[in-house]
Enzyme design. Structure first.
Site, mmCIF file in Angstrom:
data_model
loop_
_atom_site.group_PDB
_atom_site.id
_atom_site.type_symbol
_atom_site.label_atom_id
_atom_site.label_comp_id
_atom_site.label_asym_id
_atom_site.label_seq_id
_atom_site.Cartn_x
_atom_site.Cartn_y
_atom_site.Cartn_z
ATOM 1 N N HIS A 188 53.553 47.563 38.218
ATOM 2 C CA HIS A 188 52.210 47.369 37.657
ATOM 3 C C HIS A 188 51.694 48.606 36.935
ATOM 4 O O HIS A 188 50.694 48.542 36.232
ATOM 5 C CB HIS A 188 51.242 46.975 38.767
ATOM 6 C CG HIS A 188 51.501 45.603 39.316
ATOM 7 N ND1 HIS A 188 50.712 44.518 39.011
ATOM 8 C CD2 HIS A 188 52.487 45.128 40.114
ATOM 9 C CE1 HIS A 188 51.190 43.445 39.616
ATOM 10 N NE2 HIS A 188 52.270 43.784 40.296
ATOM 11 N N ASP B 126 47.144 54.047 31.753
ATOM 12 C CA ASP B 126 46.921 52.879 32.604
ATOM 13 C C ASP B 126 48.009 51.856 32.292
ATOM 14 O O ASP B 126 48.303 51.628 31.121
ATOM 15 C CB ASP B 126 45.541 52.273 32.281
ATOM 16 C CG ASP B 126 44.851 51.675 33.502
ATOM 17 O OD1 ASP B 126 45.557 51.216 34.402
ATOM 18 O OD2 ASP B 126 43.598 51.672 33.526
HETATM 19 P P1 ADQ Z 1 44.049 49.151 38.935
HETATM 20 O O1 ADQ Z 1 44.383 50.564 38.655
HETATM 21 O O2 ADQ Z 1 43.373 48.897 40.214
HETATM 22 O O3 ADQ Z 1 45.354 48.201 38.828
HETATM 23 P P2 ADQ Z 1 42.661 47.407 36.905
HETATM 24 O O4 ADQ Z 1 43.763 46.770 36.159
HETATM 25 O O5 ADQ Z 1 41.500 47.795 36.053
HETATM 26 O O6 ADQ Z 1 43.096 48.706 37.682
HETATM 27 O O7 ADQ Z 1 42.161 46.388 38.002
HETATM 28 C C1 ADQ Z 1 41.034 46.647 38.783
HETATM 29 C C2 ADQ Z 1 40.513 45.343 39.382
HETATM 30 O O8 ADQ Z 1 39.538 45.665 40.374
HETATM 31 C C3 ADQ Z 1 39.819 44.471 38.347
HETATM 32 O O9 ADQ Z 1 40.156 43.127 38.567
HETATM 33 C C4 ADQ Z 1 38.322 44.711 38.613
HETATM 34 O O10 ADQ Z 1 37.512 43.607 38.370
HETATM 35 C C5 ADQ Z 1 38.308 45.028 40.095
HETATM 36 N N1 ADQ Z 1 37.203 45.966 40.383
HETATM 37 C C6 ADQ Z 1 36.970 47.150 39.802
HETATM 38 N N2 ADQ Z 1 35.856 47.718 40.286
HETATM 39 C C7 ADQ Z 1 35.365 46.857 41.199
HETATM 40 C C8 ADQ Z 1 34.220 46.865 42.069
HETATM 41 N N3 ADQ Z 1 33.358 47.885 42.097
HETATM 42 N N4 ADQ Z 1 34.040 45.819 42.869
HETATM 43 C C9 ADQ Z 1 34.908 44.789 42.871
HETATM 44 N N5 ADQ Z 1 36.004 44.720 42.085
HETATM 45 C C10 ADQ Z 1 36.226 45.752 41.264
HETATM 46 C C11 ADQ Z 1 46.759 48.430 38.700
HETATM 47 C C12 ADQ Z 1 47.185 49.222 37.462
HETATM 48 C C13 ADQ Z 1 46.603 48.563 36.208
HETATM 49 C C14 ADQ Z 1 47.056 47.102 36.132
HETATM 50 C C15 ADQ Z 1 46.804 46.377 37.445
HETATM 51 C C16 ADQ Z 1 47.447 45.004 37.466
HETATM 52 O O11 ADQ Z 1 46.735 50.572 37.561
HETATM 53 O O12 ADQ Z 1 47.026 49.267 35.044
HETATM 54 O O13 ADQ Z 1 46.324 46.456 35.114
HETATM 55 O O14 ADQ Z 1 47.325 47.113 38.549
HETATM 56 O O15 ADQ Z 1 48.796 45.062 37.156
#
Ligand code: ADQ
Length: 473
Positions: free
Chosen positions: A173, A381
């Protein structure tokens, strides 16, 4: 005892949360003293895989979220769940140490220096073996096993050794670094061989798959043709499968009258400013939160933006709070927020609303609906789902996305205002272009990106990966 499954997902975490007695909802499993309540956790991965798991009587292997002995296997919403135990020491060494203080920064361009510890490495090995053994135990003859992410890179090879009959897929990921960086990893050949245990290794981007193929050639001298590596008499395919979100879920939320009402209320609570600028990230040093705040401060200082016409909301989800880099980041971000509010806020009118909290999906959707400009400016990312969620939530509203070129999402969301987050002036310019874009142009950009997302949601991601894995002889 869980039946043997023809389809198995292996991930660090199970897709469920334990519900305490005072939380409503949740299903009860087990009997007598072992009765515990569980609820499916929200998230794209489980949403995408749920139908496949139900249809194929699948099992998900992972940690339950509580340290100590594992609960008995149980079933929830048609999925078999097989908990793997992790002790406090495993969590400290395998999870916080090797996974999140060594591999995570190294794979994200060393934006913080990785920490190398021999005892973490050993714990990573021991825990990966535990997951591999659990998978070997539950997988039926010839089953498909899909291993997820950087915490479990040794599992494919360990599993193949135990069960050569299985078809094994792996998906990373996060980014996969270029050779020069990967070579710093003391466990490098072991990790590479671990991944090469799979039949198909999936990445977010093509560049990452190419890094992997080149690395295998460099470190082990493995020949390759196209995206197929020849390794120990087998073929290992490396390919890109950009992950996505459950687009329908986000659109339904954004269309829900209660969510819309809440969005209006949020804007009112912010003082009905002309421009609401939003950031939503895990509080992680890869997300570029500090850079973004600094860009905003400089725009306020130069008078290109002003309070209360514009206001920033930064949601920073608590994350990995026991890891040192994260503690240091929290201090830096909160100091910057304090500085901006000290310089540009007034009584009752802060320039930045900073929220170090987790939110429900509907509150997040309301925030997306309330924001005129979304800033997603990671230094690196794998994908970044927040960028995709914002686009999906905008429906007919327009709105503008400022997006880092170093997020995997930039490969698809080309109509965003793209910028290099290391170049502060570029971030400021992109933000100003997003703030001042005319409505027609904003809608045009948003609708192109929405069309792309509708055709590329997370269910398609899962089916593309599994189809390609299934086609491997
Ligand atoms: P993350 O680094 O965790 O994921 P991201 O892809 O942005 O980053 O996903 C975060 C998730 O958490 C989103 O669905 C968002 O809605 C949720 N979220 C964020 N802040 C929140 C809050 N305060 N309350 C509730 N929910 C919240 C890792 C990798 C990414 C990749 C994903 C999936 O780092 O690059 O996109 O996995 O493969």
């Amino acid at each position: 005892m869980v039946d043997r499954s023809p389809f198995v997902v292996v991930a660090n975490r199970l897709p469920v949360d334990e519900v305490t007695t005072d939380t409503p909802g949740g299903r009860v499993t087990g009997s007598g003293d072992s009765r515990r309540r569980w609820r499916r956790s929200p998230g794209g991965l489980v949403t995408a895989l749920h139908p496949v798991l139900v249809e194929r009587h699948g099992t998900w292997i992972g940690w339950s979220g509580s340290p100590g002995p594992a609960p008995d296997p149980f079933e929830l919403d048609g999925i078999n769940l097989r908990p793997v135990p992790l002790s406090e020491e495993d969590l400290e060494r395998y999870y916080e140490g090797q996974s999140n203080a060594t591999i995570w920064p190294l794979y994200h361009d060393n934006v913080e220096p990785p920490v190398f510890r021999r005892r973490w490495r050993e714990a990573y090995r021991v825990v990966n073996r535990r997951y591999a053994e659990a998978a070997a135990e539950v997988a039926a003859q010839g089953a498909t096993v899909w291993v997820q992410d950087y915490q479990l890179q040794l599992v494919p090879a360990m599993l193949r050794e135990l069960r050569p009959d299985l078809k094994i897929g792996f998906f990373l990921h996060i980014p996969f670094p270029p050779i020069e960086l990967f070579m710093q990893l003391p466990q490098r050949a072991e990790v590479l061989r671990g991944l090469l245990g799979a039949d198909l290794v999936g990445f977010q981007q093509r560049l990452a798959a190419q890094n992997f193929i080149r690395l295998a050639r460099h470190l082990l001298g493995t020949p390759y043709h196209g995206n197929v590596i020849e390794y120990e008499g087998r073929q290992v395919k490396a390919d890109a499968f950009p992950i996505s979100i459950d687009v329908g879920e986000m659109q339904r939320l954004a269309d829900n009258p209660l969510v819309r009402e809440r969005a209006v209320q949020i804007r009112a609570e912010l003082g009905d400013p002309k421009t609401v600028i939003l950031g939503v990230d895990r509080l992680d040093y890869t997300k570029g939160i500090e850079h973004r705040l600094k860009a905003y401060r400089e725009l306020l200082a130069a008078g290109r933006l002003s309070v209360p016409e514009s206001v920033m909301v930064q949601v920073a989800t608590p994350s990995r709070e026991r890891v040192e880099h994260y503690q240091a980041l929290r201090i830096k971000v909160e100091r910057e927020v304090g500085r901006i509010n000290g310089d540009f806020g007034r009584v009752g009118v802060p320039a930045v609303h900073y929220l170090h909290q987790s939110y429900s999906r509907s509150e997040l959707a309301a925030l997306y609906c309330a924001a005129d400009v979304m800033m997603v400016t990671p230094l690196r990312d794998g994908m970044n789902l927040v960028a995709k969620e914002y686009v999906a939530a905008r429906l007919e509203h327009g709105g503008a996305l400022v997006l880092s070129e170093f997020a995997g999402a930039a490969g698809e969301l080309r109509q965003a205002f793209l910028c290099n987050p290391h170049d502060l002036d570029a971030v400021k310019d992109a933000l100003m272009r997003a703030v001042t874009v005319d409505e027609h142009e904003a809608r045009r950009r948003m609708s192109v990106m929405q069309r792309h997302l509708r055709r590329h949601d997370v269910a398609r991601w899962a089916s593309d990966f599994l189809t390609e894995l299934g086609a491997i002889p």
